[in-house]
Each structure stands twice: as structure tokens, then as C-alpha cells.
Design an enzyme around this catalytic site. Structure first.
Site, mmCIF file in Angstrom:
data_model
loop_
_atom_site.group_PDB
_atom_site.id
_atom_site.type_symbol
_atom_site.label_atom_id
_atom_site.label_comp_id
_atom_site.label_asym_id
_atom_site.label_seq_id
_atom_site.Cartn_x
_atom_site.Cartn_y
_atom_site.Cartn_z
ATOM 1 N N HIS A 139 0.802 -1.227 0.000
ATOM 2 C CA HIS A 139 0.000 0.000 0.000
ATOM 3 C C HIS A 139 0.834 1.277 0.000
ATOM 4 C CE1 HIS A 139 -3.500 -2.385 0.161
ATOM 5 N NE2 HIS A 139 -3.651 -2.504 1.468
ATOM 6 N N HIS A 213 -9.576 2.441 0.340
ATOM 7 C CA HIS A 213 -9.549 1.314 1.279
ATOM 8 C C HIS A 213 -10.674 1.413 2.317
ATOM 9 C CE1 HIS A 213 -7.890 -2.076 3.345
ATOM 10 N NE2 HIS A 213 -6.777 -2.068 2.638
ATOM 11 N N GLU A 350 -11.541 -3.338 -2.888
ATOM 12 C CA GLU A 350 -10.526 -2.406 -3.376
ATOM 13 C C GLU A 350 -10.325 -2.633 -4.871
ATOM 14 O OE1 GLU A 350 -7.095 -3.121 -0.609
ATOM 15 O OE2 GLU A 350 -8.678 -4.236 0.383
HETATM 16 C C1 BGC Z 1 -4.643 -6.286 2.077
HETATM 17 C C2 BGC Z 1 -4.590 -6.986 3.397
HETATM 18 C C3 BGC Z 1 -4.190 -5.994 4.436
HETATM 19 C C4 BGC Z 1 -5.211 -4.871 4.440
HETATM 20 C C5 BGC Z 1 -4.870 -3.791 5.411
HETATM 21 C C6 BGC Z 1 -5.667 -5.228 2.163
HETATM 22 O O1 BGC Z 1 -5.734 -4.559 0.949
HETATM 23 O O2 BGC Z 1 -4.875 -7.160 1.010
HETATM 24 O O3 BGC Z 1 -3.700 -8.067 3.373
HETATM 25 O O4 BGC Z 1 -4.121 -6.567 5.705
HETATM 26 O O5 BGC Z 1 -5.277 -4.318 3.161
HETATM 27 O O6 BGC Z 1 -3.589 -3.399 5.276
#
Ligand code: BGC
Length: 385
Positions: A139, A213, A350
Site C-alpha cells: 500500500h 480502502h 478495493e
Molecule cells: C490487504 C490486506 C491488508 C489490508 C490492510 C488489504 O488490501 O490485502 O492483506 O491486511 O489491506 O492493510
């Protein structure tokens, strides 16, 4: 193109009835428009002021977005009886966000999801990224787009109140090449949609993969788990991952597996059969079935919460969608009323290019080059059954 024509692609995909009824029978607008409201929302540790914008559409639906992380903090949606509740996890103060959340409502970038080994090679040069998920990059890194303060301005849109966030990501930020000028516009349309439009240009070739998110619980923030929500996903394939959720490069069918949501299925129906973990649950990228919609958003998923009757449809121009069921929520964070956010308190959808695309030439490319513009649109459309 007419609205009906625009959603014909979605009808071809699945669940035609919902798309057509929303397109042909828009809810009747109430007369008075509420202006976008701007209010101070606190100050970062570095002393930067953060603002909160409140968008209200003609039906009284409310979205709150703040300049820290270009984050959606609240989304108030009516149920079948007309009762509105906030259906996204988040806070009414800045401090819990500064203390750290797992990306509640945030804009994620420069590259959402994982990049294996936190490095990639582009045009013969290797770039080292911040490693923040074991040896991997997640991310956007340690200080991704979710943790910077964006500029904001109200913009005029014929479809409903809108706020545009802009951010200049410097060359080398979290290891990425090139200066990136990025914008994210939230519009709360009078068709009860939260529309998010992303744009970006760069002065050097760089990967980019933006998403939002938000953690949804259509029964309301803090109202229990989401295992009873009924989900349909317009996909019959997914990108297979290893035990650290890094794609192997294989694109595999979901039919007959616990990942198959091609027909409406409760999230909890087979969640414990999902291999991997702990924690057990969905955290996988679906390869969305695309029609020939010429870059227009197409239906990716539909969710129904049976008790409240609230529905959500996700439409996107993106080729993939990470379906994540809040597996890592462990109760250590509490909501504003003290209710612990435990496993499966919410789910995320997402929309994105596939994870780790920089290492898989067969996946749709995430590389943006100077002279081209990155664009992406996702629409979360709400209603009730
Ligand atoms: C990921 C997860 C992660 C979450 C929060 C999601 O997009 O795929 O593995 O724990 O985001 O970070």
C-alpha cells in the site's frame, strides 16, 4: 450515451435487474441543496492543519472526507425504512488516524497492495522501495498516500457535491521514481452513488495503482460481523497467491472453490474453508469479467445486507478487485463508541490493477509514462431492496 446505455455492459455481466432499475427509476430529488461544508479536523504531529469536508446530496445522504490521506471518514446511507447510519469504519477525530489504522477509508498509493521483495526493475534500472510487510512493500510503503495531507477544493459537478484532492508525490518518495501529480475527486451523486475519480501524470516512468480502502458494514459501523452480507462478484478467476499474499503469476478459476461468488452467497458461508492463514478469510484479487464498455465503469460486485435491506453495487474501470474481509482486525482498535473492531467487522472491495504487477508482464501494466495520463473511476452505488 444515455445512462441506460452506459450500464448495459453491467447488465451483460450479471444482475441486470439492479442496474436497469437504478438507471430507469432514479429516486426523486428533494428540492433543497446543501452546500459542501468545510471544517478544521485537527493538526498532524508536524503541525499541518487537516480539514474535513461534508458532502450532502439531495436525498440527505452524507459523505465526510478529510485531507489527511484523502480519506472517507463517514458515509451515511438510509436503510429500507429511511433510517440513515454510518456504514464505513472510521472516526470523528483525527487522533485515531494519526495513531494508525489499517487504512480505514484512505486513498492508497502510489501502488496499492503488495510488491514482492519491495523492489522492481523498470527500463533496466532497479528501484528499492520501503519494505513494510515483512520483506514486501504494501500500500505505498511506510508513509504512503494514506498518511500525507492533500490539498482540497470544492468542485462544481452537475451530478452532486464534489471535492477534489491533489497531491504532488516527490521523485524518490518511498523509493518510487519520478514526481507524480495525482488527484482524487469524490462526488456524492444525487443517484446515491459515491463516485471516486483518480488522475495522475508523472515526469518519469513509474508504477501506479490507486485505490480506496474503505471498510464497509452495510448494517452500520460497530454493528457486528459482516458474515451474513450476501455478495456477488463479477469474476470467474482470481490471481493465486503464496502464503505472504504475493501472486504466483497464475490466474486460476474460482468455480467450485470457496472463492466463487459468481452467484449471490453469504460471506460467511465458506469463509472457514478458505485455505491459508491464520488469519483465515478472503484477501484475494478477483480478475473482473469485462465486457466491451470502452473504459466506462462496469459492475464488479453487488452486496446485500439482509436485515437492513441496504444494497451496494461497485462499478469500476479497473481490471481487478481485492475482496478483503477484515481478517487482520483483532479487536485492538475500537470504534468511536468503544466497540472493538474484531475480525470480520467489515469488508473492503478495493478496485485495482493486480497486485505485484511490476513482476508479472502478463498482468495488465501499471506503468505510467510521461506524456500519458493515468485515469481510474470507481462508483459505490447504494440502495435498498
Ligand atoms: C490487504 C490486506 C491488508 C489490508 C490492510 C488489504 O488490501 O490485502 O492483506 O491486511 O489491506 O492493510
Amino acid at each position: 450515451m444515455t445512462r441506460l446505455g452506459r450500464f448495459a455492459g453491467a447488465c451483460l455481466t450479471f444482475g441486470c435487474l439492479a442496474a436497469v432499475s437504478a438507471a430507469t427509476l432514479p429516486p426523486q430529488p428533494k428540492p433543497a441543496a446543501t452546500p459542501v461544508q468545510k471544517a478544521p479536523f485537527g493538526t498532524t504531529k508536524e503541525g499541518v492543519a487537516v480539514d474535513l469536508y461534508t458532502l450532502t446530496n439531495h436525498h440527505g445522504m452524507v459523505a465526510k472526507v478529510m485531507t489527511y490521506g484523502a480519506t472517507l471518514t463517514e458515509l451515511h446511507v438510509e436503510d429500507a425504512s429511511g433510517k440513515p447510519v454510518n456504514i464505513v469504519l472510521g472516526y470523528d477525530r483525527l487522533e485515531p488516524y494519526l495513531a494508525g489504522t489499517p487504512y480505514f477509508g484512505a486513498t492508497v498509493g502510489r501502488v496499492g497492495n503488495r510488491i514482492a521483495r519491495a523492489e522492481f526493475t523498470l527500463d533496466g534500472k532497479t528501484y528499492k522501495l520501503a519494505a513494510n510487510d515483512g520483506p514486501n512493500h504494501l500500500h505505498g510503503g511506510v508513509k504512503g498516500f494514506d498518511k500525507v495531507v492533500w490539498r482540497a477544493e470544492e468542485v462544481k459537478s452537475p451530478t452532486g457535491p464534489a471535492v477534489k484532492f491533489t497531491y504532488r508525490s516527490p521523485d524518490g518518495e518511498e523509493g518510487y521514481p519520478g514526481t507524480l501529480d495525482v488527484s482524487v475527486t469524490y462526488t456524492l451523486t444525487d443517484a446515491n452513488e459515491l463516485r471516486i475519480d483518480y488522475r495522475a501524470v508523472a515526469d518519469k516512468p513509474t508504477p501506479i495503482n490507486l485505490t480506496n480502502h474503505s471498510y464497509f458494514n452495510l448494517a452500520g459501523d460497530g454493528s457486528g460481523d459482516i458474515l451474513g452480507h450476501i455478495v456477488t462478484i463479477a469474476a470467474d478467476k482470481m490471481t493465486k497467491v503464496d502464503e505472504r499474499l504475493i501472486p504466483t503469476g497464475e490466474i486460476v478459476p474460482v468455480k467450485g472453490t470457496p472463492w466463487d461468488f459468481d452467484t449471490p452467497t453469504a460471506i460467511g458461508a465458506r469463509i472457514k474453508q478458505v485455505p491459508g492463514g491464520p488469519p483465515v478469510g478472503y484477501d484475494h484479487n478477483y480478475v473482473l469479467r469485462k465486457t466491451d464498455a470502452k473504459g466506462l465503469p462496469e459492475l464488479a460486485a453487488r452486496v446485500v445486507e439482509p436485515k437492513s435491506g441496504r444494497t451496494m453495487e461497485v462499478l469500476t474501470t479497473e481490471p481487478g478487485m481485492q475482496f478483503y474481509t477484515g481478517n487482520f482486525l483483532d479487536g485492538s482498535l475500537k470504534n468511536r463508541n468503544g466497540v472493538p473492531y474484531t475480525q470480520y467487522s467489515a469488508f473492503c472491495m478495493e478496485t485495482q490493477h493486480f497486485p505485484d504487477s511490476v513482476h508479472h508482464p502478463a498482468f495488465p501494466s501499471t506503468i505510467l509514462r510521461p506524456g500519458s495520463e493515468y485515469t481510474s473511476t470507481t462508483i459505490y452505488r447504494f440502495g435498498h431492496q
